[in-house]
Enzyme design. Sequence first.
Site, PDB file in Angstrom:
ATOM      1  N   SER A   9       0.853  -1.194   0.000  1.00  0.00           N
ATOM      2  CA  SER A   9       0.000   0.000   0.000  1.00  0.00           C
ATOM      3  C   SER A   9       0.882   1.233   0.000  1.00  0.00           C
ATOM      4  CB  SER A   9      -0.892   0.022   1.234  1.00  0.00           C
ATOM      5  OG  SER A   9      -1.400   1.334   1.408  1.00  0.00           O
ATOM      6  N   HIS A  34      -1.193  -1.413  -4.338  1.00  0.00           N
ATOM      7  CA  HIS A  34      -2.447  -1.049  -3.666  1.00  0.00           C
ATOM      8  C   HIS A  34      -2.478   0.470  -3.457  1.00  0.00           C
ATOM      9  CE1 HIS A  34      -5.961  -1.985  -1.138  1.00  0.00           C
ATOM     10  NE2 HIS A  34      -5.532  -1.014  -0.333  1.00  0.00           N
ATOM     11  N   ASP A  36      -4.637   3.583  -1.983  1.00  0.00           N
ATOM     12  CA  ASP A  36      -5.710   3.963  -1.056  1.00  0.00           C
ATOM     13  C   ASP A  36      -6.182   5.376  -1.350  1.00  0.00           C
ATOM     14  OD1 ASP A  36      -6.025   1.686   0.746  1.00  0.00           O
ATOM     15  OD2 ASP A  36      -3.932   2.061   1.256  1.00  0.00           O
ATOM     16  N   MET A  38      -8.738   8.311  -0.398  1.00  0.00           N
ATOM     17  CA  MET A  38      -9.548   8.770   0.748  1.00  0.00           C
ATOM     18  C   MET A  38      -9.995  10.206   0.514  1.00  0.00           C
ATOM     19  SD  MET A  38      -7.224   7.276   3.832  1.00  0.00           S
ATOM     20  CE  MET A  38      -6.567   5.601   3.788  1.00  0.00           C
ATOM     21  N   HIS A  67      -8.310   1.067  -4.076  1.00  0.00           N
ATOM     22  CA  HIS A  67      -9.247   0.924  -2.968  1.00  0.00           C
ATOM     23  C   HIS A  67      -9.883   2.286  -2.703  1.00  0.00           C
ATOM     24  CE1 HIS A  67      -9.584  -0.101   1.646  1.00  0.00           C
ATOM     25  NE2 HIS A  67     -10.768   0.071   1.077  1.00  0.00           N
ATOM     26  N   MET A  69     -12.073   4.782  -0.856  1.00  0.00           N
ATOM     27  CA  MET A  69     -12.737   5.102   0.415  1.00  0.00           C
ATOM     28  C   MET A  69     -13.305   6.508   0.277  1.00  0.00           C
ATOM     29  SD  MET A  69      -9.779   3.385   2.794  1.00  0.00           S
ATOM     30  CE  MET A  69      -8.615   3.407   1.431  1.00  0.00           C
ATOM     31  N   MET A 138     -11.364  -5.541   5.527  1.00  0.00           N
ATOM     32  CA  MET A 138     -10.609  -4.565   6.303  1.00  0.00           C
ATOM     33  C   MET A 138     -10.364  -5.133   7.697  1.00  0.00           C
ATOM     34  SD  MET A 138     -10.058  -1.826   4.421  1.00  0.00           S
ATOM     35  CE  MET A 138      -9.194  -1.046   5.781  1.00  0.00           C
ATOM     36  N   ASP A 176      -6.643  -6.373   4.427  1.00  0.00           N
ATOM     37  CA  ASP A 176      -6.023  -5.046   4.395  1.00  0.00           C
ATOM     38  C   ASP A 176      -6.083  -4.409   5.780  1.00  0.00           C
ATOM     39  OD1 ASP A 176      -5.150  -2.494   3.765  1.00  0.00           O
ATOM     40  OD2 ASP A 176      -6.846  -1.998   2.468  1.00  0.00           O
TER      41      ASP A 176
HETATM   42  C1  DX5 Z   1      -6.321   1.780   5.483  1.00  0.00           C
HETATM   43  C2  DX5 Z   1      -5.844   1.306   4.127  1.00  0.00           C
HETATM   44  C3  DX5 Z   1      -4.756   0.322   4.155  1.00  0.00           C
HETATM   45  C4  DX5 Z   1      -3.492   0.794   4.836  1.00  0.00           C
HETATM   46  C5  DX5 Z   1      -2.812  -0.388   5.401  1.00  0.00           C
HETATM   47  O1  DX5 Z   1      -7.495   2.489   5.323  1.00  0.00           O
HETATM   48  O2  DX5 Z   1      -6.920   0.726   3.408  1.00  0.00           O
HETATM   49  O3  DX5 Z   1      -4.461  -0.102   2.819  1.00  0.00           O
HETATM   50  O4  DX5 Z   1      -2.610   1.456   3.980  1.00  0.00           O
HETATM   51  O5  DX5 Z   1      -1.701   0.065   6.126  1.00  0.00           O
HETATM   52  P1  DX5 Z   1      -0.977  -0.905   7.169  1.00  0.00           P
HETATM   53  O6  DX5 Z   1      -0.486  -2.094   6.394  1.00  0.00           O
HETATM   54  O7  DX5 Z   1       0.113  -0.047   7.697  1.00  0.00           O
HETATM   55  O8  DX5 Z   1      -2.006  -1.284   8.199  1.00  0.00           O
HETATM   56 ZN    ZN Z   2      -6.478  -0.197   1.397  1.00  0.00          ZN
END
Ligand code: DX5
Ligand code: ZN
Length: 221
Positions: A9, A34, A36, A38, A67, A69, A138, A176
Site C-alpha cells: 500500500s 495497492h 488507497d 480517501m 481501494h 474510500m 478490512m 487489508d
Molecule cells: C487503510 C488502508 C490500508 C493501509 C494499510 O485504510 O486501506 O491499505 O494502507 O496500512 P498498514 O499495512 O500499515 O495497516
Molecule cells: Zn487499502
Amino acid sequence: MSMILIAPSILSADFAALGAEVRAVDVAGADMIHVDVMDGHFVPNLTIGPMVVKALRKHSAKPFDVHLMIAPVDPLIPAFAEAGADIITVHPEAGPHLHRSLQLIRALGKKAGVSLNPGTPEGVVAPVLDLVDLILVMSVNPGFGGQSFIDSQLAKIAALRRMIDQSGRDIVLEVDGGVNTHTIGPAFAAGARAFVAGSAIFGDNSNYSERIADLRRAIAT
Ligand code: DX5
Ligand code: ZN
C-alpha cells in the site's frame, strides 16, 4: 500452495517520491500496487485522486489495486478507470446501490471489488457475488496506515472463504490493515490469498524486497 499476492500500500510510501516508490516495490517483488483513495468524508483522511493514479501508471506494469474510500463513489469510478486502475474496490456504505457500482466497474472493463469494514457483515456481498472479482476484508478501520490487526476479522475471512469456495467463482480474497509477519499467517490460514501491507513494507524505508520476502516466508512457516 495457492497463489499468494502481496500488494504494497503506497499510503505508507514517501509521498514526495511516489513514482520512485512504486518502481521500487515493483522490482522488489510486489504482485499488485495497492492505492488507497480517501476523501476526508467517508474516512477521516485525505489522499490522492485520479490524476496521481494516472501519473503513477507509467511507473509499473503490475495491476493497480485501487481501494476507494470515498462517498459518493459512483461519480468518480470512471475517472479511476480512465486513470489506469485494474481493480476498483468500493465499500457498500459508499453508495446507495452496491450492485449498480459493481455493474459500472465491470462495464468499464475493470475488475470489481467489495471492501468490508470491520463492522460490516460478510452477508452483504452474497447477493452480488456474480459481479465480484475481489473481496477485501478490512482488518482495521479504514483511514490510516499503521494500525493494529483486529483479530475478530479472521472469522469473517473464514466465512468468506467458504462462501467463495461454495460458489465455485474465481474471486480473490484480500485482507487489508495491520498485515505484518505476525498476522499474515493467521490471515492466510483463515483463507485470505491477497495481502495488503503498508507500514510492514514501507515502514522503515529499508529493503523492500526483504520486507516482501519476509511476508511470504511468514506464510510458509
Ligand atoms: C487503510 C488502508 C490500508 C493501509 C494499510 O485504510 O486501506 O491499505 O494502507 O496500512 P498498514 O499495512 O500499515 O495497516
Ligand atoms: Zn487499502
